[in-house]
Design an enzyme around this catalytic site. Sequence first.
Site, PDB file in Angstrom:
ATOM      1  N   SER A 174      22.617 -31.812 -12.460  1.00 22.57           N
ATOM      2  CA  SER A 174      23.088 -32.863 -11.531  1.00 22.57           C
ATOM      3  C   SER A 174      24.619 -32.888 -11.449  1.00 22.57           C
ATOM      4  O   SER A 174      25.251 -33.814 -11.951  1.00 22.57           O
ATOM      5  CB  SER A 174      22.523 -34.230 -11.916  1.00 22.57           C
ATOM      6  OG  SER A 174      22.639 -34.495 -13.300  1.00 22.57           O
ATOM      7  N   GLY A 187      24.941 -32.277 -17.509  1.00 21.34           N
ATOM      8  CA  GLY A 187      25.798 -31.333 -18.218  1.00 21.34           C
ATOM      9  C   GLY A 187      25.551 -29.938 -17.662  1.00 21.34           C
ATOM     10  O   GLY A 187      24.603 -29.725 -16.907  1.00 21.34           O
ATOM     11  N   PRO A 221      -3.580  -2.691  -8.372  1.00 18.97           N
ATOM     12  CA  PRO A 221      -3.741  -2.259  -6.987  1.00 18.97           C
ATOM     13  C   PRO A 221      -2.966  -3.160  -6.035  1.00 18.97           C
ATOM     14  O   PRO A 221      -2.848  -4.363  -6.263  1.00 18.97           O
ATOM     15  CB  PRO A 221      -5.228  -2.389  -6.736  1.00 18.97           C
ATOM     16  CG  PRO A 221      -5.857  -2.658  -8.052  1.00 18.97           C
ATOM     17  CD  PRO A 221      -4.810  -3.175  -8.959  1.00 18.97           C
ATOM     18  N   LYS A 237      20.995 -29.800 -22.979  1.00 23.67           N
ATOM     19  CA  LYS A 237      20.268 -30.975 -22.480  1.00 23.67           C
ATOM     20  C   LYS A 237      18.781 -30.944 -22.822  1.00 23.67           C
ATOM     21  O   LYS A 237      18.221 -31.916 -23.305  1.00 23.67           O
ATOM     22  CB  LYS A 237      20.392 -31.055 -20.939  1.00 23.67           C
ATOM     23  CG  LYS A 237      21.793 -31.230 -20.413  1.00 23.67           C
ATOM     24  CD  LYS A 237      21.780 -31.393 -18.894  1.00 23.67           C
ATOM     25  CE  LYS A 237      21.229 -30.196 -18.152  1.00 23.67           C
ATOM     26  NZ  LYS A 237      21.989 -28.941 -18.333  1.00 23.67           N
ATOM     27  N   MET A 256      14.991   5.128  -0.577  1.00 20.62           N
ATOM     28  CA  MET A 256      16.391   5.059  -0.139  1.00 20.62           C
ATOM     29  C   MET A 256      16.793   6.342   0.606  1.00 20.62           C
ATOM     30  O   MET A 256      17.688   6.323   1.441  1.00 20.62           O
ATOM     31  CB  MET A 256      17.323   4.834  -1.336  1.00 20.62           C
ATOM     32  CG  MET A 256      17.295   3.424  -1.920  1.00 20.62           C
ATOM     33  SD  MET A 256      17.763   2.121  -0.773  1.00 20.62           S
ATOM     34  CE  MET A 256      19.513   2.469  -0.511  1.00 20.62           C
ATOM     35  N   ASP A 257      16.111   7.448   0.268  1.00 24.93           N
ATOM     36  CA  ASP A 257      16.428   8.708   0.970  1.00 24.93           C
ATOM     37  C   ASP A 257      16.132   8.609   2.463  1.00 24.93           C
ATOM     38  O   ASP A 257      16.748   9.305   3.266  1.00 24.93           O
ATOM     39  CB  ASP A 257      15.643   9.875   0.340  1.00 24.93           C
ATOM     40  CG  ASP A 257      14.140   9.597   0.280  1.00 24.93           C
ATOM     41  OD1 ASP A 257      13.769   8.474  -0.125  1.00 24.93           O
ATOM     42  OD2 ASP A 257      13.360  10.489   0.644  1.00 24.93           O
ATOM     43  N   GLY A 291      23.012 -24.641 -20.131  1.00 23.95           N
ATOM     44  CA  GLY A 291      23.268 -24.154 -21.485  1.00 23.95           C
ATOM     45  C   GLY A 291      23.967 -25.177 -22.376  1.00 23.95           C
ATOM     46  O   GLY A 291      24.296 -24.889 -23.521  1.00 23.95           O
ATOM     47  N   ASN A 319      12.672   1.257  -2.913  1.00 21.99           N
ATOM     48  CA  ASN A 319      12.281   2.670  -2.880  1.00 21.99           C
ATOM     49  C   ASN A 319      12.546   3.293  -1.506  1.00 21.99           C
ATOM     50  O   ASN A 319      12.819   2.584  -0.542  1.00 21.99           O
ATOM     51  CB  ASN A 319      10.799   2.777  -3.238  1.00 21.99           C
ATOM     52  CG  ASN A 319      10.361   4.207  -3.471  1.00 21.99           C
ATOM     53  OD1 ASN A 319      11.180   5.071  -3.797  1.00 21.99           O
ATOM     54  ND2 ASN A 319       9.089   4.466  -3.291  1.00 21.99           N
ATOM     55  N   VAL A 361       0.786  -1.227   0.000  1.00 20.96           N
ATOM     56  CA  VAL A 361       0.000   0.000   0.000  1.00 20.96           C
ATOM     57  C   VAL A 361       0.825   1.287   0.000  1.00 20.96           C
ATOM     58  O   VAL A 361       0.637   2.143  -0.841  1.00 20.96           O
ATOM     59  CB  VAL A 361      -0.975   0.001   1.190  1.00 20.96           C
ATOM     60  CG1 VAL A 361      -1.850   1.235   1.147  1.00 20.96           C
ATOM     61  CG2 VAL A 361      -1.821  -1.253   1.130  1.00 20.96           C
TER      62      VAL A 361
END
Lengths: 305, 614
Positions: free
Chosen positions: B524, B450, B93, B456, B148-149, B453, B146, B16
């Site tokens: 694996s 393996g 919302p 497999k 951070m200030d 990337g 958010n 909120v």
Amino acid sequence: MTARTAVTLSHLDALEAESVHIFREVAAQFERPGMLFSGGKDSVVMFHLARKAFWPAPMPFPLMHVDTGHNFDEVIEYRDRVVDQTGVQLLVSYVQDDIDAGRVVEETGVGTSRNRLQTAALLRGIQENRFDAVFGGARRDEEKARAKERVFSFRDAFGAWDPRAQRPELWKLYNGNHRKGEHIRVFPLSNWTELDIWQYIEREDIALPPIYYAHQREVIERDGMLLAKTRFLETLPGEEARTELVRFRTVGDATCTGCVESDAADNAAVVAEVAGTRVTERGATRADDRISEAGMEDRKKEGYF
Amino acid sequence: MSEHAQLLRIATAGSVDDGKSTLIGRLLFDSKGIFEDQLASIEATSAKRGDEYTDLALLTDGLRSEREQGITIDVAYRYFSSPRRKFIIADTPGHVQYTRNMVTGASTADVAIILVDARKGVLEQTRRHAFLSALLGIPRLVVAVNKMDLVDYDEATFEAIRTEFTDFAAKLEVHDVTFVPLSALKGDNVVDRSEAMPWYTGPALLDHLENVHIASDRNLTDVRFPVQYVIRPQRADGLDHRSFAGTVAGGIMKVDDEVVVMPSGRQSTIKAIWGPGGAELDEAAAPAAVTIALNDEIDIVRGEMIARPGNRPHQGTELEAMVCWFADDSTLTPNKRYVVKHTTRDTKAIVTGLEYRLDVNTLHRDPDSTELGLNEIGRIGLRTQTPLMYDPYRRNRDTGAFILVDELSGNTVGAGMIIGPATTGSNVVWHAGAVQRGDRGQGRTLWLTGLSGSGKSTIASEVERLLIESGHPAYILDGDNLRHGLNADLGFSAEDRAENIRRTAEVAALFADAGVVVICSLISPMRADRDKARGVHSAADLPFTEVFVDTPLAECEARDPKGLYAKARAGEIPEFTGVSAPYEPPLTPDLHIRPEDGTAEEVAQRIVSSILGV
């Protein structure tokens, strides 16, 4: 030879594809769709997209114009020319018929318009033509209540919109279910902005009524807005008409649609102007939206598009 | 903005008071997405209400009742653009009816922005939104830390939130997470880089949104074309045109491609592809709306699916799905009937079972639940009257999604994401007393190991396809997919990885016992874990084939299909195999596959030949 592909889509391609998908979905799901057409830029773009969606077959639904009787002559000429050239069926629902029959009462005085009366003529047109789906050219960026509208907007037997009971709308799945007497308003341009519309008009080289481009016109300044001096506009004592170089950003009832000072005479110039503007088209040119903060929401609840 | 700019769809989420409206206001305002008359209007409303500052939330709260109550009821769509991109924000919302609205806004999003208040850290709400984003298949998350200030722009605070969120996200199989420390109120790192946080070296939020790479999100592999509308002009001039209109849902369709029409199974080739208005095209990919003509006269109607003969979607009437329930005046219960809308097909359906209800806050699964109420999510079984042609949602959002419509009211009451075909295999195991293993056909397990990337999954898919085409029951147990369901509670610690392998091996053995060829595709990394998997099979006297997909690290990293290596190198993924965690190659694999052995198709053919002896 360069391949002709639709693998990488620009934002205009993506918006076009989304709109085309919506047109086809309506044609497949409904018995009797109809398309609202005023001759304004949004309905012109919508009509252009609809014709592309069904190529090479003709668009499988008629146009309907809700005619307030307070039109810009250039727009009616344009409308009739389009009908002649494309062979599309045009139905007209006249506000004057409702006034003459005593179904609505016209307000009188300075600053009144027939805009609100359009709702009765619209609903009557839908009923008389037994439309179960009606396309409108409204965009979500136009107005804050419209930002909340679904692409498929369910309307009850009174044509009314209930913002708190809207159907969730996910993915590309549009729910067109309705019972007899109810209908769905469909907004294929929901995700387009004013700038997108003009970029597309430029890209597709779509013809528009000439009042969208800079021209000399007699205007009356009222509440910070420039209203065209026409035979429909009542003037206040002390209001003086003057001639300015103007163009219209929206086209509607001539009594409440303002124009803006502009020297943008062609599509490229208009695109540049729209890209730099700091005022919304409705804020600049629509007197009736200024009535109250919820003006649009209230009218939509009554059945306005 | 040029007309060639790209479209990026964003969903925002947050609780909120985390400053979501302020952030959207800031993005719109600083990118000229707010107009002067809109600003004047909200300034006037704020002043009338006696607010001390202009309430930017009024920009997105477009309904009278929202402004009166100061709450957001429904999703609003907002638009702004930068020179390179046009952005559509679905502003969902934070509190009221959160799940339904978040799901609605997130269904088409490319990126989700989740706001976190730096003072409060990762909240239940943050986890819920991350989970929903993962469930909806949004490929990219941005965690906007958010305010951070209000924490003195403290790096340690930001790092703690990053670590906590990363740990949680690992369970969700969300890989692409970007963290931006910002102050929406002051404008730090929103549109412009902040000088107050010199320790942050990443881009400002808008810069990230402008540059995030989204083209790779599309499925360009599996050709899917749900037929939407048949175009058959009746014209006096004798024009003979018959074509099929629709929106490409996957793959790249090309002229001359061989295609199959499902469910009839009739085959033909593509004669022509046209864009809107008749522009002739050589090829088209999602989400292009096109029209195609085939070289053979085949009777095709709306609701049918065009695919490639060698790469078809699932087809069937029994499936499993995650469902989010939307109705406030009815519940989802087993044996209820609905209408399913899936791609361009509508069919009746019956809920065959509710496997569990999921608590989106704790991710706890309640298998004893008997219904789903408003905003609840669960896993269901569904039987449809006519077969659906579908893919798992994780593979394709368009062919894996459906909505449930109430038969009486016509309202949309649920959103569904298909997991896959109903797993009837378990029944065979339970009733094993009357059936001998020899009656069921020879099941076995192929274990592909393996690096990430290495290829497999691609090989596994090909093997599965070849087996199914030749009539052998086969099924892939994919490491990624298992972590979505069976192993969703496991992370990437050494213990969790071992448990991941143990469970997968047990499931594989059950499948193999049921006569299915199971293709396990998991990194694996540890030799001991793989040996235990082999042990489970040998104890049950089931064949086990270890396949080493031996693609060198450098090549995997160059491919980096999911962008994981880049993140791992940036230190954003702890314990990444090959980078910061070890991989122990098999010493004596049953099959050894190297990149030079050929394409995935060729390798798959070799694997299938070797195990089936064909």
